[in-house]
Design a protein around this motif. Sequence first.
Motif, mmCIF file in Angstrom:
data_model
loop_
_atom_site.group_PDB
_atom_site.id
_atom_site.type_symbol
_atom_site.label_atom_id
_atom_site.label_comp_id
_atom_site.label_asym_id
_atom_site.label_seq_id
_atom_site.Cartn_x
_atom_site.Cartn_y
_atom_site.Cartn_z
ATOM 1 N N ALA A 102 0.854 -1.182 0.000
ATOM 2 C CA ALA A 102 0.000 0.000 0.000
ATOM 3 C C ALA A 102 0.890 1.232 0.000
ATOM 4 N N PRO A 103 0.906 1.966 -1.096
ATOM 5 C CA PRO A 103 1.744 3.150 -1.120
ATOM 6 C C PRO A 103 1.254 4.163 -0.095
ATOM 7 N N GLU A 104 2.106 4.486 0.843
ATOM 8 C CA GLU A 104 1.695 5.346 1.949
ATOM 9 C C GLU A 104 1.867 6.832 1.629
ATOM 10 N N VAL A 105 2.713 7.117 0.651
ATOM 11 C CA VAL A 105 3.052 8.511 0.414
ATOM 12 C C VAL A 105 1.850 9.271 -0.124
ATOM 13 N N ALA A 147 -6.848 9.288 1.054
ATOM 14 C CA ALA A 147 -5.858 10.047 1.824
ATOM 15 C C ALA A 147 -6.390 10.275 3.225
ATOM 16 N N GLU A 148 -5.497 10.263 4.180
ATOM 17 C CA GLU A 148 -5.902 10.570 5.550
ATOM 18 C C GLU A 148 -6.285 12.053 5.602
ATOM 19 N N PRO A 149 -7.369 12.396 6.282
ATOM 20 C CA PRO A 149 -7.715 13.820 6.400
ATOM 21 C C PRO A 149 -6.632 14.546 7.180
ATOM 22 N N SER A 150 -6.204 15.700 6.638
ATOM 23 C CA SER A 150 -5.082 16.392 7.267
ATOM 24 C C SER A 150 -5.528 17.459 8.253
ATOM 25 N N HIS A 151 -6.688 18.051 8.015
ATOM 26 C CA HIS A 151 -7.081 19.176 8.862
ATOM 27 C C HIS A 151 -8.290 18.868 9.728
ATOM 28 N N THR A 152 -9.029 17.843 9.398
ATOM 29 C CA THR A 152 -10.215 17.542 10.194
ATOM 30 C C THR A 152 -10.158 16.075 10.614
ATOM 31 N N THR A 153 -10.957 15.764 11.559
ATOM 32 C CA THR A 153 -11.013 14.381 12.008
ATOM 33 C C THR A 153 -12.216 13.660 11.421
ATOM 34 N N GLY A 154 -13.064 14.380 10.689
ATOM 35 C CA GLY A 154 -14.267 13.775 10.123
ATOM 36 C C GLY A 154 -13.957 13.027 8.840
ATOM 37 N N VAL A 161 -28.233 11.251 -15.469
ATOM 38 C CA VAL A 161 -27.181 11.783 -14.606
ATOM 39 C C VAL A 161 -27.542 11.465 -13.161
ATOM 40 N N ASP A 162 -26.635 10.842 -12.481
ATOM 41 C CA ASP A 162 -26.855 10.499 -11.083
ATOM 42 C C ASP A 162 -25.813 11.199 -10.228
ATOM 43 N N ARG A 163 -26.247 11.604 -9.078
ATOM 44 C CA ARG A 163 -25.310 12.174 -8.112
ATOM 45 C C ARG A 163 -24.541 11.013 -7.490
ATOM 46 N N VAL A 164 -23.255 11.160 -7.470
ATOM 47 C CA VAL A 164 -22.400 10.104 -6.926
ATOM 48 C C VAL A 164 -21.652 10.656 -5.725
ATOM 49 N N SER A 165 -21.587 9.897 -4.674
ATOM 50 C CA SER A 165 -20.797 10.348 -3.527
ATOM 51 C C SER A 165 -19.911 9.218 -3.033
ATOM 52 N N GLN A 166 -18.761 9.596 -2.556
ATOM 53 C CA GLN A 166 -17.821 8.647 -1.946
ATOM 54 C C GLN A 166 -17.325 9.285 -0.657
ATOM 55 N N THR A 167 -17.538 8.578 0.411
ATOM 56 C CA THR A 167 -17.148 9.079 1.733
ATOM 57 C C THR A 167 -16.201 8.062 2.358
ATOM 58 N N TRP A 168 -15.077 8.501 2.869
ATOM 59 C CA TRP A 168 -14.195 7.526 3.508
ATOM 60 C C TRP A 168 -13.612 8.083 4.796
ATOM 61 N N SER A 169 -13.323 7.147 5.677
ATOM 62 C CA SER A 169 -12.745 7.479 6.980
ATOM 63 C C SER A 169 -11.654 6.462 7.290
ATOM 64 N N PRO A 170 -10.580 6.903 7.923
ATOM 65 C CA PRO A 170 -9.534 5.943 8.293
ATOM 66 C C PRO A 170 -9.969 5.074 9.470
ATOM 67 N N THR A 171 -9.490 3.863 9.473
ATOM 68 C CA THR A 171 -9.692 2.953 10.591
ATOM 69 C C THR A 171 -8.292 2.470 11.011
ATOM 70 N N PRO A 172 -8.203 1.783 12.137
ATOM 71 C CA PRO A 172 -6.868 1.305 12.528
ATOM 72 C C PRO A 172 -6.215 0.429 11.470
ATOM 73 N N PHE A 188 -9.329 1.709 5.752
ATOM 74 C CA PHE A 188 -10.352 2.726 5.523
ATOM 75 C C PHE A 188 -11.723 2.081 5.397
ATOM 76 N N VAL A 189 -12.723 2.841 5.793
ATOM 77 C CA VAL A 189 -14.109 2.487 5.497
ATOM 78 C C VAL A 189 -14.603 3.477 4.469
ATOM 79 N N VAL A 190 -15.235 2.977 3.408
ATOM 80 C CA VAL A 190 -15.712 3.856 2.344
ATOM 81 C C VAL A 190 -17.174 3.567 2.060
ATOM 82 N N GLU A 191 -17.927 4.624 1.856
ATOM 83 C CA GLU A 191 -19.336 4.485 1.487
ATOM 84 C C GLU A 191 -19.533 5.065 0.100
#
Lengths: 397, 239
Positions: B28-31, B154-161, B179-190, B193-196
């Motif tokens: 997993a490229p971390e950079v 990417a890990e969020p740099s300025h917020t924790t959300g 045309v459909d609205r598309v959303s991708q939401t992700w959060s880091p886990t230990p 990541f979890v992505v919706e």
Amino acid sequence: MNRCALSLRSAGVRRGTSSLVVLLAISDVIEVWSSRRGAPSGGGSRPRRAALTGAVLVGLLVAALVASFPAAAEAQMTASGTFKLAPTGREVAVIRPHPWSGWYWPWARVPLAKVLAKYDTFVAKRTGRNPGAAAWERKHHRGGEDWSGHCNGWAAAASLEPEPRNPRTVDGMVFTVGEQKGLLSELYMDCYHQFYGTRCYSSKSDPDILPHHFHRLLLEYMKERQVPIVIDADAGSPVWNYPAYAFETTWTTDVRRGKAEVTTKLYLADDNVVADFLGTKGLVKTYRYTLDLNVAGEVTGGAWARGTGKNHPDFVWVPTANSPPAGWQNPAVEEAMVRAIVGSPAPPSPPSPPPASGVASLSRLAMEGEPTLVPDQAYDTVLQEAGIDPAQLFAGD
Amino acid sequence: MLTRSCRLWAVLFMVGMLTLSVQPGVTAPEVDGFMPAWRVGDAWVVEARYRNLAMGEDAWLPPIRWRFHVRSAREVDGEPCFLLHVVPLGRPDLKVQAVLWLAQRDLRPVRVIDVFPLRGVATARRREFDPRRLTPLFPEGALIPYALPLFPFAEPSHTTGPTVVVGEKAVAVASTTFVDRVSQTWSPTPRGFVVELDDGQPGGGIRQEWWKGLPWAVSQSGRAMEVRLVEPAPGEERR
């Protein structure tokens, strides 16, 4: 097809042939239907008037061409290279062969048990054991609502299986067309499918499928893939499943309001027939709705037309493949036995293993995960059947 | 006798080798953020359980195991791609398969061929993707659980959300573009990541959990199906 420069090129080729296809399809629908039942104002100079007259004539000519080829006018290219819904248009699709009509074998009085008793005798003659299909049916597929039955199994079988058209004698036993259709309807009570919408269990809950989703399913499955969709035609709590074999949709666009007024006629295979019915008895449903358009003429939403009440589908589903029994299907009815009775080919058994080759890790995974080892060649044979050459497709750069 | 410094390096070396041994062929490229790394020849298996939604939210159909195999690499319009071949394990008779062209740099979808049975005969349907319009990959009516988010996370740099990306997906079907609205939401886990993912379709959104070091989401849940990675098995299952 997702929008992009590449896809526009290929779509352009297809659109060149689409007018013919649409005209043929319209004639098919008609066949299906019938088998069932000024001068410029003054003020300018002569050359200017002539130019204006010429422009008007050219405009009329273009309008006439567009009117006589509605399919060609269905889509226009904007300057930005995107499609725009035409002011008026029509889409038609006819699926051949049609899904076949068959009785829905109601749960009331369990008429299918009589067929399954015959099936039990057939299996007992072959294997020496009575599978108990009739007994299971009498115990589990009984009662319920007055509309409860096997309409979902019939709809899936009618979409995926060839129609039994003749009585068949197997092992000295004669199975009528109706009995064969009944067995297939039971076999498909559980099947893999794509499901769109939410089944209504009461009058006030559960949203019905939205019209822009419905419209897209018509185009995506029936028009582009030639795959029947199945609708629950009752938006209330009863479920009446019908497979669709054709549709004709027409629309008028109101650019100012950003709406398209759509009328869709959906041609369904009916199950209100006797068990031995042959062919497809048509049932036509007409739905009216509006589609919301953005400035590029693309569909962004929709609403069922006011005043149409619950005259729209509750949900849509698309049968994909048969599955093993999972609770709704009579577990005593075996696919191999049903196929022996109806004479349809059983699912192909895997071919003999090819000489050792391929990817080592893949072979390992196959051995760990598969109930029986299936060689990679069996999957590539499916690609070949779909017109894809695996050797060419997967050749590296 | 080893010096204290040598022993420390030896322990670090062994820990490093142990870490590599449980992540075969995957880094997993971390950079630049997280994304699974594949090589031609990699393969994995997921198991999908399907809700029998016509019969209710608690009715299920028997699971199907799908084998994902990175069979080759080819360029499409100058874009180096992996060709990912997905088949139903042990069930070639289903005649449901997919071939995905995914850009090697970020696994964005470039081209998809869905194979499905049409009255018993395998049939192919091809989709092309707009290189100027990034979108997560959605199966669009296919039985195969190949939904794939946009990478890298990417890990969020300025917020924790959670990080949210909202866009549009345009799909031209016959004469009409939807045309459909598309959303991708992700959060880091230990562990990753979890992505919706949500594309506004009637099937609803899906939630995937990705772990660093594994080639595919370890789990996926949604209204229509639940999916889990079974091979290579996530760490807890191996133990």
